[in-house]
Design an enzyme around this catalytic site. Structure first.
Site, mmCIF file in Angstrom:
data_model
loop_
_atom_site.group_PDB
_atom_site.id
_atom_site.type_symbol
_atom_site.label_atom_id
_atom_site.label_comp_id
_atom_site.label_asym_id
_atom_site.label_seq_id
_atom_site.Cartn_x
_atom_site.Cartn_y
_atom_site.Cartn_z
ATOM 1 N N ASP A 241 -46.283 -41.765 13.284
ATOM 2 C CA ASP A 241 -45.617 -40.646 12.615
ATOM 3 C C ASP A 241 -44.471 -40.095 13.460
ATOM 4 O O ASP A 241 -43.368 -39.854 12.961
ATOM 5 C CB ASP A 241 -46.624 -39.518 12.332
ATOM 6 C CG ASP A 241 -47.672 -39.910 11.293
ATOM 7 O OD1 ASP A 241 -47.561 -41.010 10.720
ATOM 8 O OD2 ASP A 241 -48.608 -39.120 11.065
ATOM 9 N N GLY B 278 -37.991 -48.184 -13.945
ATOM 10 C CA GLY B 278 -38.134 -46.771 -13.571
ATOM 11 C C GLY B 278 -39.498 -46.492 -12.967
ATOM 12 O O GLY B 278 -40.116 -47.371 -12.358
ATOM 13 N N GLU C 186 -51.949 -43.475 14.429
ATOM 14 C CA GLU C 186 -51.340 -42.672 13.371
ATOM 15 C C GLU C 186 -50.307 -41.700 13.959
ATOM 16 O O GLU C 186 -49.176 -41.593 13.478
ATOM 17 C CB GLU C 186 -52.440 -41.900 12.638
ATOM 18 C CG GLU C 186 -51.957 -41.025 11.510
ATOM 19 C CD GLU C 186 -51.374 -41.838 10.371
ATOM 20 O OE1 GLU C 186 -52.108 -42.640 9.780
ATOM 21 O OE2 GLU C 186 -50.168 -41.686 10.084
ATOM 22 N N SER D 49 -49.028 -44.502 5.442
ATOM 23 C CA SER D 49 -48.780 -43.657 6.613
ATOM 24 C C SER D 49 -47.447 -43.934 7.250
ATOM 25 O O SER D 49 -46.910 -43.104 7.963
ATOM 26 C CB SER D 49 -49.806 -43.953 7.702
ATOM 27 O OG SER D 49 -50.959 -43.252 7.495
#
Ligand SMILES: *[C@@H]1O[C@H](CO)[C@@H](O)[C@H](O)[C@H]1NC(C)=O
Ligand SMILES: *[C@@H]1O[C@H](CO)[C@@H](O)[C@H](O)[C@H]1NC(C)=O
Ligand SMILES: *[C@@H]1O[C@H](CO)[C@@H](O)[C@H](O)[C@H]1NC(C)=O
Ligand SMILES: *[C@@H]1O[C@H](CO)[C@@H](O)[C@H](O)[C@H]1NC(C)=O
Length: 590
Positions: free
Chosen positions: A302, A571, A298, A509
Site C-alpha cells: 500500500d 461499459g 499488505e 489490494s
C-alpha cells in the site's frame, strides 16, 4: 442523569441520584441482532467471570442523517450548484449529533441501571460505557462468552445475539462489541504473494527500464508491474505535483501490518528514483504497533504504490491495533476491538482530513451484522461529505470464495458480496492484469449487496448490464443491491520490497492504492486550480464513463460458476466496474 454528546467530551453534570422504581419498559426487550449459528471459524472457548470489565460503544441515532446524505449527494454531483462545497467537521458533527429525545432516552436507561457518569464518555454520536460484564448482559439481555478463532491465537468476548428495550430501537443504531466477530486477524487483507511470477532484480537492468517518456508500457508490464508501468498505462507520468503542502493521501492499515521505512527507501531507489527521499507519516490508533523488524506485505504494498503513484504527495499510514487476546483474569476493560469503528472515529475526530484514502481489507458481507455494517457505512458517508475520496479493494474471490453457503441456517449457495466494498459511499476498486489489452484479473471481487440498495448514481450503468445478463445466475445474487466494483486497476505481479527483497504481490489490494494514487494526483490538480478536493467520487465517475478504459475480456469465477463476464456488455460490469482510469481524460473532466 443528563449528558449530551456535543462536539467535545463534556463533563457530566446534574446527576439525578433518584432511586429507580421498577419500570417495565426496561425489561421489554426486542432483538437487535442475532446469529443462527456461531460464525464460521470461531468456537466457544470459555465463560469469563461476571465482574470482568467491558467497554461498550453505543452508536446513537443521528438526528439529521437524511440531511447529511442530501448534502453528500449535492456536493458530490458535478451538475449541482453546490458541487465541491464540502462540509467542515463542525457542520458534519452538528448533523450527526443525536437529538435531545435520544440523549434523554439513553441517559434514563443507563441511569435506571445505576450507571453513573464516571463510567460514561461521549463523543459525537457515540457513547462509551465501561461496566462489569453482568451489567452489560442485563442491559442487552444477552450472555457474553469468549470465542477463539481456529488457526490463530485470537480470542474475543462476543455474544451470538443481543437485544435492547423495544423503545430504544429508534434511538440506538448499534452496540459494539456484540455480534461482529470478524476482527483483526480474521479480517482479510486483500493481497497475496505470487511466487509463480519471477520478481525483478533490485539491480537496475537498463535494457528493460523504459524511458520516462514512453507512451506505451514496456512489454515487461505484461507480467511484472512497477510504478513506471502504472504511470505509463494510466497516463500520469508527465504530471507534476505542485500541492504537496496541501494534499495528503491516507492508507488505513490493520492486523498488526507494519509499513517499513527501509523497504520504502529500497523500493524507491529501484523503482522510483526521484522518490528516494520519500517517507510517510505514521499514526498509531488503539495501540496500533510499528514493528520495523516485521514488515507487512499488505502495508508495504500500500505504501510503496501510493507513493510510487503520487510522490511527492505526502502519505499517512494508519496503524490501527486492537486489544491483545482476551484475558479473563485481567481487570483491564476489554477493548471494543472493532477495527473500522476505531479507525473511523479517530479520523473523523480530526479537523482536517487527507483528501484521499485507501483501504485494502474486507469481509464477506453476510458475516457483518446488519446494524454494524450500516453504522460503518454511514461513517464512511461522513468522510465523503467532508471532502475525502475513499477507495476500498473489491476482494480477491471473484463472486465468492469457499462454499458460498448462506449463514442464515438454510445453507443456500449464493454469491458472496464483500463489505465495506458493498457500501454505496465508497469507491470500490476491482483488479485487472496484462497490457495491450488489459483484461480482467480473475480473482477480482464483484457483485451485488444484499444489505445496501442500489444508489441512483449507478442505476443506468447497472441496469444496462443486468439487461444483457437476462436470467443467468438468477437467485444467486440480489438484483436490487448496490453493485460493485465501481472502477478497476492492475492487480497482479506488483513488485514490492519486503524485508529488503523484491517479491511479486497480487490482489485487489494492489488495485486500490494504485487508483487512490491517481485520485490523489487529480486532487492535486484540482487544488492547483484553486478548486476543492474531489470528495465522494462515484456520481462524478458514473457520469463520465468515457474517461475509463473499458475492460471487455475475462470474468470473475467463484461459487462453482464462471462468475460475471466483462465481455457481456460494453461499459460497466460487476468485475471491473467502469474500467481502468485514463488520467489525462479524468483531468479534462474534473
Ligand atoms: C501478454 O501476455 C499474454 C499472455 O501471456 C500474451 O498473449 C500477449 O501477447 C502479451 N502481450 C504483450 C504486449 O506482450
Ligand atoms: C535526497 O536527499 C539528499 C540529502 O538531502 C539530497 O542530496 C538528494 O538530492 C535527495 N535525492 C532526491 C532524489 O531528491
Ligand atoms: C448448515 O450447515 C451447518 C454447518 O455449517 C450445519 O450445522 C447445519 O445443520 C446445516 N443446516 C442445514 C439446514 O443443512
Ligand atoms: C436484496 O437487497 C435489498 C436491498 O437492496 C434488501 O432489502 C433485500 O433484503 C435483499 N434481499 C435478500 C434476499 O437479501
Amino acid at each position: 442523569m443528563r449528558w449530551s454528546t456535543t462536539l467535545v467530551l463534556i463533563p457530566l453534570l446534574g446527576l439525578a441520584a433518584a432511586k429507580p422504581v421498577l419500570d417495565t419498559r426496561y425489561s421489554t426487550f426486542q432483538t437487535k441482532h442475532s446469529w443462527v449459528q456461531i460464525p464460521k471459524g470461531w468456537e466457544y472457548h470459555s465463560t469469563p467471570p461476571s465482574d470482568t470489565l467491558i467497554s461498550l460503544r453505543l452508536g446513537l441515532k443521528q438526528a439529521k442523517f437524511e440531511e447529511l446524505l442530501s448534502h453528500l449527494y449535492q456536493v458530490s454531483d458535478p451538475t449541482h450548484a453546490r458541487y465541491g462545497q464540502h462540509l467542515s467537521k463542525t457542520e458534519v458533527d452538528a448533523l450527526v449529533q443525536p437529538n435531545e429525545e435520544t440523549v434523554n432516552a439513553v441517559s434514563d436507561w443507563l441511569s435506571y441501571h445505576g450507571i453513573d457518569e464516571s463510567a460514561i464518555s461521549a463523543s459525537r454520536e457515540w457513547v462509551t460505557i465501561t461496566v462489569p460484564l453482568h451489567l452489560a448482559e442485563t442491559l442487552l439481555d444477552t450472555k457474553y462468552h469468549v470465542y477463539s478463532h481456529a488457526g490463530s491465537d485470537e480470542r474475543v468476548l462476543r455474544t451470538l445475539s443481543y437485544s435492547l428495550p423495544a423503545h430504544l430501537h429508534g434511538h440506538i443504531d448499534v452496540v459494539a462489541p456484540t455480534t461482529y466477530f470478524s476482527t483483526l486477524k480474521s479480517m482479510r487483507a486483500t493481497s497475496f504473494l505470487q511466487p509463480e511470477i519471477p520478481a525483478l532484480s533490485l539491480k537496475i537492468d537498463v535494457d528493460t527500464a523504459p524511458a520516462a517518456s514512453d507512451a506505451v508500457p514496456a512489454a515487461s508490464c505484461n507480467t511484472t508491474i512497477t510504478p513506471q508501468c502504472l504511470r505509463t498505462l494510466y497516463n500520469t507520468i508527465d504530471y507534476e505535483v505542485t500541492q504537496a503542502d496541501k494534499n495528503t493521501l491516507g492508507v488505513a492499515g490493520y492486523l498488526d501490518e507494519f509499513a517499513n521505512f527501509a523497504d520504502l527507501k529500497t523500493f524507491a531507489q529501484r523503482f522510483r528514483p526521484d522518490a528516494t527521499n520519500a517517507t510517510f507519516q505514521l499514526e498509531q490508533i488503539s495501540n496500533g504497533g510499528n514493528d520495523q523488524t516485521d514488515p507487512g506485505v499488505e502495508a508495504n504494498l500500500d505504501i510503496q504504490y501510493t507513493i510510487g503513484m503520487a510522490f511527492p504527495t505526502p502519505n499517512i499510514y494508519y496503524s490501527t491495533g486492537g486489544s491483545p487476546p482476551f484475558n479473563p483474569d485481567s481487570q483491564t476493560p476489554t477493548n471494543t476491538n472493532e477495527p473500522y469503528l476505531d479507525w473511523l472515529n479517530f479520523v473523523l475526530a480530526q479537523d482536517t482530513l487527507p483528501q484521499t484514502f485507501t483501504t485494502s481489507y474486507g469481509d464477506d458481507e453476510q458475516t457483518v451484522p446488519t446494524d454494524y455494517a450500516i453504522s460503518v457505512c454511514n461513517l464512511l458517508a461522513q468522510l465523503g461529505t467532508r471532502g475525502s475520496s475513499v477507495m476500498f479493494s473489491s476482494g480477491d474471490f471473484g463472486v465468492g470464495g469457499g462454499d458460498c453457503q448462506t449463514n442464515d441456517g438454510q445453507n443456500k449457495t449464493q454469491f458472496q458480496p464483500a463489505f465495506p466494498a458493498s457500501c454505496p459511499f465508497v469507491t470500490t476498486v476491482g483488479g485487472t492484469t496484462r497490457v495491450n489489452p488489459e483484461i480482467v484479473a480473475d480473482f477480482s471481487g464483484g457483485g451485488f449487496s444484499n444489505l445496501f440498495a442500489r444508489p441512483d448514481y449507478q442505476a443506468d450503468a447497472v441496469s444496462g448490464y443486468l439487461n444483457a445478463l437476462g436470467d443467468q445466475f438468477q437467485g444467486l445474487f440480489n438484483k436490487s443491491g448496490r453493485a460493485y466494483p465501481d472502477v478497476a486497476a492492475q492487480g497482479e505481479g506488483f513488485q514490492v520490497v519486503i524485508g529488503g527483497r523484491v517479491g511479486s504481490v497480487g490482489g485487489t489490494s494492489a488495485s486500490s492504492p494504485t487508483f487512490a494514487g491517481i485520485i490523489a494526483l487529480l486532487n492535486d490538480f484540482r487544488l492547483s486550480k484553486g478548486l476543492s478536493s474531489l470528495g465522494f467520487l462515484n456520481p462524478l465517475l458514473y457520469s463520465n464513463p468515457d474517461v475509463f478504459n473499458d475492460i471487455v475480456s475475462g470474468s470473475n469465477p467463484g461459487c462453482g460458476t464462471d462468475g460475471f463476464s466483462a465481455a457481456l456488455n460494453p461499459g460497466w460490469d460487476p468485475v471491473t466496474g467502469l474500467g481502468t482510469p485514463d488520467f489525462k481524460k479524468l483531468q479534462a473532466v474534473v
